[in-house]
Every structure is written in structure tokens, then in C-alpha cells.
Design a protein around this motif. Structure first.
Motif, PDB file in Angstrom:
ATOM      1  N   ASN A  28      -5.117   3.342 -17.587  1.00  0.00           N
ATOM      2  CA  ASN A  28      -4.610   4.640 -18.065  1.00  0.00           C
ATOM      3  C   ASN A  28      -3.800   5.357 -16.989  1.00  0.00           C
ATOM      4  OD1 ASN A  28      -5.797   4.377 -20.623  1.00  0.00           O
ATOM      5  ND2 ASN A  28      -7.752   5.153 -19.819  1.00  0.00           N
ATOM      6  N   CYS A  29      -2.976   4.566 -16.281  1.00  0.00           N
ATOM      7  CA  CYS A  29      -2.075   5.113 -15.263  1.00  0.00           C
ATOM      8  C   CYS A  29      -2.829   5.839 -14.151  1.00  0.00           C
ATOM      9  CB  CYS A  29      -1.041   6.061 -15.881  1.00  0.00           C
ATOM     10  SG  CYS A  29      -0.061   5.296 -17.188  1.00  0.00           S
ATOM     11  N   SER A  30      -4.086   5.428 -13.867  1.00  0.00           N
ATOM     12  CA  SER A  30      -4.911   6.108 -12.853  1.00  0.00           C
ATOM     13  C   SER A  30      -4.831   5.443 -11.492  1.00  0.00           C
ATOM     14  CB  SER A  30      -6.367   6.162 -13.318  1.00  0.00           C
ATOM     15  OG  SER A  30      -6.870   4.844 -13.495  1.00  0.00           O
ATOM     16  N   MET A  31      -4.171   4.337 -11.372  1.00  0.00           N
ATOM     17  CA  MET A  31      -4.066   3.664 -10.077  1.00  0.00           C
ATOM     18  C   MET A  31      -3.148   4.452  -9.157  1.00  0.00           C
ATOM     19  SD  MET A  31      -3.856  -0.391 -11.024  1.00  0.00           S
ATOM     20  CE  MET A  31      -3.861  -0.732  -9.263  1.00  0.00           C
ATOM     21  N   THR A  32      -3.523   4.546  -7.871  1.00  0.00           N
ATOM     22  CA  THR A  32      -2.750   5.312  -6.892  1.00  0.00           C
ATOM     23  C   THR A  32      -1.423   4.626  -6.639  1.00  0.00           C
ATOM     24  OG1 THR A  32      -4.776   6.039  -5.848  1.00  0.00           O
ATOM     25  CG2 THR A  32      -2.735   6.266  -4.559  1.00  0.00           C
ATOM     26  N   ILE A  33      -0.398   5.413  -6.633  1.00  0.00           N
ATOM     27  CA  ILE A  33       0.939   4.880  -6.389  1.00  0.00           C
ATOM     28  C   ILE A  33       1.231   5.046  -4.908  1.00  0.00           C
ATOM     29  CG2 ILE A  33       3.385   5.105  -6.946  1.00  0.00           C
ATOM     30  CD1 ILE A  33       2.520   6.289  -9.606  1.00  0.00           C
ATOM     31  N   THR A  34       1.548   4.020  -4.278  1.00  0.00           N
ATOM     32  CA  THR A  34       1.753   4.044  -2.831  1.00  0.00           C
ATOM     33  C   THR A  34       3.141   4.497  -2.449  1.00  0.00           C
ATOM     34  OG1 THR A  34       2.384   1.723  -2.891  1.00  0.00           O
ATOM     35  CG2 THR A  34       0.085   2.209  -2.492  1.00  0.00           C
ATOM     36  N   LYS A  35       3.983   4.619  -3.449  1.00  0.00           N
ATOM     37  CA  LYS A  35       5.354   4.985  -3.141  1.00  0.00           C
ATOM     38  C   LYS A  35       5.826   6.037  -4.124  1.00  0.00           C
ATOM     39  CE  LYS A  35       9.621   2.861  -1.699  1.00  0.00           C
ATOM     40  NZ  LYS A  35      10.316   1.601  -1.438  1.00  0.00           N
ATOM     41  N   GLU A  36       6.522   7.050  -3.639  1.00  0.00           N
ATOM     42  CA  GLU A  36       7.008   8.116  -4.494  1.00  0.00           C
ATOM     43  C   GLU A  36       8.067   7.576  -5.432  1.00  0.00           C
ATOM     44  OE1 GLU A  36       5.967  11.109  -4.767  1.00  0.00           O
ATOM     45  OE2 GLU A  36       4.460  10.924  -3.197  1.00  0.00           O
ATOM     46  N   PRO A  37       8.149   8.131  -6.636  1.00  0.00           N
ATOM     47  CA  PRO A  37       9.199   7.688  -7.552  1.00  0.00           C
ATOM     48  C   PRO A  37      10.564   8.005  -6.988  1.00  0.00           C
ATOM     49  CG  PRO A  37       8.131   9.645  -8.394  1.00  0.00           C
ATOM     50  CD  PRO A  37       7.318   9.209  -7.224  1.00  0.00           C
TER      51      PRO A  37
END
Length: 542
Positions: A28-37
Motif C-alpha cells: 500500500n505504498c508504505s515502503m520508504t523511498i530512498t530517493k526524492e521524486p
């Protein structure tokens, strides 16, 4: 991480590593994104073109992303709200409410809606499917032979065939001689053979318009009908003697369906009226008040007088389909004007131009035969009627004129030598002025030929001549009757001892037939030998 390794998430819109995109969506899109969009950079190099192409491809596959910029870490609630927001946006381009369609029989032609489903509701053909009808007994005992239904249009050929297929325990396949080809029939034959081997069940093939199949196509049925692998039921409006192969015809029983009587058509129309009103009531999908007012108005304006139905029954000429279709059109037209239909409506809608008359079919020859025999019988009244039947139905007037020329020599003959010139002049008149004026010329000639004296002396004599020529030896021409244009022919005896008749003052003793036929007489061999007993009885009474 390069741009080629990142894709937009279809849910949150963030750039996600392509290697973890599936896990990201599953959580549900809860994984941490390591890089900014990444924001779209100004076009500098081809890398940006590649990024735009990748982004477009993913959008085409997943759909339009959310316009909101998602945070690097999304909770379940935030994800749910984002999904709802996307759903609302997507719904803007879709109908707010699905239109419900109601399948009814209103759009089906009336003739198809009221088609009988069993023998008890079938109208007409009592000699076949009546209480003691042979065909009825065959159907009830499931002993269906291969058969051909022959009759005019609208007499129930297709309906009866479908009733048979429903009442039998066999497998039924329906084809049309207009829309199906040999490949369809061959496929049905193979399926029938397999079904016979596996289950022992027979297959009935109903072929409507069987006369549309040519000789090779009809020949396909021969081995399968002969072996009993299939039972053929054919329907045709043409004479099977002319349109069905004799080999196939000998393996089928021909049942003749007659034109429906006006009383039978009238009964069918009465039954159809009930179906029409019932369908109209079912088609009303408004509030109860509207239904009540519409029902009262429908009852007031759509009832059909019995004399109107009887007029239509007579005008339909025994064709139930024509009667039903004409009734439906008249009712629909009168319903728009909120009035009852009358006889004038029927006459306008019906437009009686469909007279049972096919220029290339059996009825064409039936009516010209009736005209010829009526003139031979000196009944000018009946002759004019049959002439009118042909002309009003659209027959070529030159065809009729040619037949009158034949009649002038065949039946009038030597009794009135003015008949042939009159018939020839009538043909020329038809050429000069055409229809509709030339129908008067034809009526003039028909009346004269019917009322004048008749003689078949020449006609009968020539018939005997043809019979003699075809059955006996072709004897040579006597030498004295032969032409001798050359000296060699004269030396062979051509024309020798010929007596030139104008040189003699009376008859000459000279033979004009081969000596083998010296005593053969052709003229005056046939003479009237019968008397009409009914006419003799009338004379005795008078």
C-alpha cells in the motif's frame, strides 16, 4: 540509480526503484523511498526524451497518476485517501449511472412474436396436422421421415418445421439456402455421424429455401439421407419437380401446404391483436398514473373493428406473414395519431402489389395456363380475369402478346384466319405504346380470341407429323420431287417425270410422300369424340 531504473508508482505517483515497484504496491505504498521524486528537467539531452517516453508508456499501461505529490512515506490511511481521490477523478470521465436496458419482444416483428410453438396453436393445414392427419401422427410418434414442405409464402412451412424439431428427441440444426454454403452442411454431416456413433441420436437438418441450393449442393445430402445419418426437412415455395434433384426427391416425402383461407387469417389476426396490446402494456415504464391514463387511451384508440380484420384477411391472399406485418404497421401509425384504424388505413399500408405471382416461378405458368384454357373454352369473362391478374402483378405485356400469337394458330387456326393478324398487331401495339395503355389492346385481343370459332385441325395434324418423324425411319425424298440445278443431278434422275401442276387443268396423279408413307394421313385424324354429360343432362331438362 539512473533514471532508466525508476518508474512512477501508479497509486502514489512517486518515482520508485523498478526492482521494488511490485513490493511497494503490495504494501500500500508504505515502503520508504530512498530517493526524492524527480521533477521534470528542462530538455537538455536525449536522457530527458528517454525519461518522458518511459513515463508515457507506464501511464498508458497503468492509467492517469494522481496529481497530488505524495510524501516519501505513506501510511495506509493516506494511501486509501489517495486511492479514493483517484477514483473520483476517474469517475468524472465515466457515466454517473449505468443505463439499464430492458430486453422485450417489442422490436421483434409481429409475425415472429406470434409464431405458434406447438401443433395445437398452429393454424391451417388440417389435412396434414389435423386430428387424423398423417403428418401429425408421424410427429407424435417421433417417426419423422425426410420430407419437403412445398407451398406459398406465409403458409407455415418454417413454423411447422420448427415445431417438429422441438417435439422430436433428435438433434436439430437449422440452415438457410440463402445464407449457408456447402461447408456448413458438410460440417453438420460430420457432427451428425459422430453423434450417431456416440449417443445413437438422430440429427434433423432443416434447410429453408432449399431450392436456392444448386444441383451439386443438393447432391451432398444423398448418401446421408440414404443411410439415415440425417433426416432432411426442406422448405420451398417452388415446385419440387423442377427445383429439387430427382434423386433427392425420390428419398423425401413431399407435403403440400395450401394457402390459408380468409377465416384462418382472420383468426390469426385476432390472436395477434391480443399479443400487441399485451406487449404495449409491458413496454410502459413510467409511474402508475401515467400507466393508467395510457392504458385507458390505448384501449380507446387501438381496438380494431372486426370488419377491418376481415378486409385485411382477404387482401393478404392467404399469406399470414403479409397480413401480420401490415396489421402491425397500421397499428403503429394509428397509435401516433391517437385514433382507431379503419379500412382506408389497411388499403394504404397494404398496397396490394404482392400478388402471388412469380415471373420465374410456378404461379407464372399456372396463370398463363389458366388464361390459355379459358380462351380455349370460349369464356371471355374468365380470360379477362386471368389477364388482369398477370398485368396487375407486373407481367411483361410482350410475353402475354407472344402467347396470344401462339394461341391464334394453335387453337383458333383455320376457323378464323383474322385471329393471327390481330394477335400480331396486338404485339406491335404493346411495343409501340407500352403499359399501362397497351393493356386495353391485350384485353381487346383476348376477348376476340375467346369468342371466335376454334379449330385445332392444323395443330393436331402437325403433332402427328412430329410423332412420325421422331419414331420412324427418315425416308429419302422421291427423285421426282428433288431439285436438279446441275446436269449431274439431272443425270442421276433428280426431278425426272415431275408434273408441273400449273400445266394441267385439274388434279394430277402424283405422289408427294415417300412410297413407304403413301397411305399415311395426318390431317383430320383426330376429331372430337367426347361429350360433356352435364351439358347433355341440362339440355334434356330444358
Amino acid at each position: 540509480m539512473s533514471a532508466e531504473e525508476e518508474v512512477n508508482c501508479p497509486v502514489c505517483g512517486n518515482l520508485i526503484d523498478i526492482t521494488i515497484i511490485n513490493e511497494h504496491i503490495d504494501n500500500n505504498c508504505s515502503m520508504t523511498i530512498t530517493k526524492e521524486p524527480k521533477k521534470l528537467a528542462s530538455p537538455v539531452k536525449n536522457d530527458n526524451t528517454t525519461q518522458t517516453t518511459k513515463r508515457k508508456n507506464m501511464l498508458d499501461y497503468w492509467g492517469k497518476p494522481s496529481t497530488e505529490v505524495a510524501s516519501p512515506i505513506l501510511s495506509k490511511e493516506t494511501s486509501k485517501e489517495t486511492t479514493i481521490s483517484r477514483s473520483k477523478e476517474t469517475s468524472d470521465i465515466r457515466p454517473t449511472k449505468q443505463i439499464k436496458t430492458r430486453h422485450t419482444k417489442v422490436n421483434i416483428p409481429l409475425a415472429a412474436r406470434v409464431r405458434p410453438k406447438n401443433l395445437d396453436t398452429f393454424v391451417g393445414q388440417k389435412d396434414l396436422i389435423g386430428e387424423n392427419g398423417m403428418l401429425r401422427n408421424l410427429i407424435l410418434h417421433d417417426k419423422i421421415p425426410s420430407m419437403i414442405f412445398w407451398g406459398p409464402s406465409g403458409t407455415g412451412k418454417t413454423t411447422l418445421a420448427r415445431i417438429i424439431t422441438k417435439m422430436t428427441q433428435s438433434i436439430c440444426k437449422e440452415f438457410s439456402g440463402i445464407t449457408h454454403a456447402s461447408a456448413d452442411i458438410k460440417k453438420a454431416f460430420d457432427e451428425a455421424k459422430n453423434e450417431q456413433k456416440l449417443t445413437g441420436r438422430r440429427t434433423i437438418i432443416f434447410l429453408d429455401e432449399i431450392h436456392r441450393f444448386n444441383k451439386p449442393q443438393q447432391d451432398l445430402f444423398l448418401p446421408y439421407v440414404e443411410s439415415g445419418d440425417v433426416t432432411l426437412i426442406g422448405a420451398t415455395t417452388e415446385n419440387p419437380s423442377f427445383k429439387i434433384n430427382s434423386a433427392l426427391l425420390s428419398r423425401c416425402k413431399v407435403f403440400t401446404l395450401k394457402k390459408l383461407s380468409p377465416d384462418e387469417i382472420h383468426y390469426i389476426l385476432q390472436r395477434a391483436i391480443q399479443d400487441i396490446f399485451q406487449q404495449r402494456k409491458e413496454s410502459v415504464e413510467s409511474e402508475e398514473a401515467i400507466v393508467q391514463s395510457t392504458s385507458q387511451s390505448s384501449k380507446e384508440h387501438n381496438e380494431v373493428d372486426d370488419d377491418v380484420l376481415r378486409l385485411l384477411a382477404v387482401m393478404s391472399d392467404g399469406d399470414a406473414r403479409v397480413a401480420l406485418n401490415s396489421l402491425e404497421i397500421a397499428l403503429n401509425a394509428s397509435c401516433q395519431e391517437r385514433r382507431r384504424i379503419n379500412k382506408e388505413d389497411i388499403k394504404i399500408v397494404f398496397q396490394k402489389s404482392h400478388l402471388l405471382y412469380d415471373k420465374d416461378g410456378e404461379e407464372h405458368y399456372n396463370i398463363i395456363s389458366a388464361l390459355h384454357k379459358s380462351m380455349r373454352g370460349s369464356d371471355a369473362n374468365a380470360s379477362l380475369y386471368w389477364l388482369g391478374r398477370m398485368l396487375i402483378a407486373g407481367e411483361d405485356p410482350l410475353y402475354i402478346a407472344r402467347r396470344l400469337i401462339v394461341f391464334a394458330s394453335e387453337d383458333v387456326g383455320l376457323a378464323d384466319n383474322n385471329a393471327l393478324p390481330l394477335a400480331t398487331a396486338t404485339y406491335q401495339a404493346c411495343q409501340f405504346i407500352g403499359m399501362p395503355e397497351c393493356e386495353i389492346n391485350l384485353a381487346h385481343c383476348v376477348t376476340y380470341l375467346a369468342e371466335t370459332q376454334k379449330s385445332v385441325r392444323t395443330y393436331k395434324a402437325y403433332g402427328l407429323v412430329k410423332q412420325t418423324v421422331q419414331s420412324e425411319y427418315t425416308y429419302p425424298v422421291p427423285l421426282h420431287l428433288r431439285n436438279a440445278p446441275t446436269k449431274l443431278m439431272k443425270d442421276f434422275g433428280y426431278g425426272f417425270d415431275y408434273k408441273y401442276n400449273p400445266d394441267y387443268e385439274g388434279p394430277v396423279n402424283q405422289e408427294y410422300l415417300p412410297k413407304e408413307l403413301k397411305c399415311k394421313v395426318f390431317l383430320d385424324v383426330y376429331g372430337p369424340t367426347k361429350r360433356d354429360e352435364l351439358i347433355e343432362k341440362v339440355k334434356q331438362i330444358e
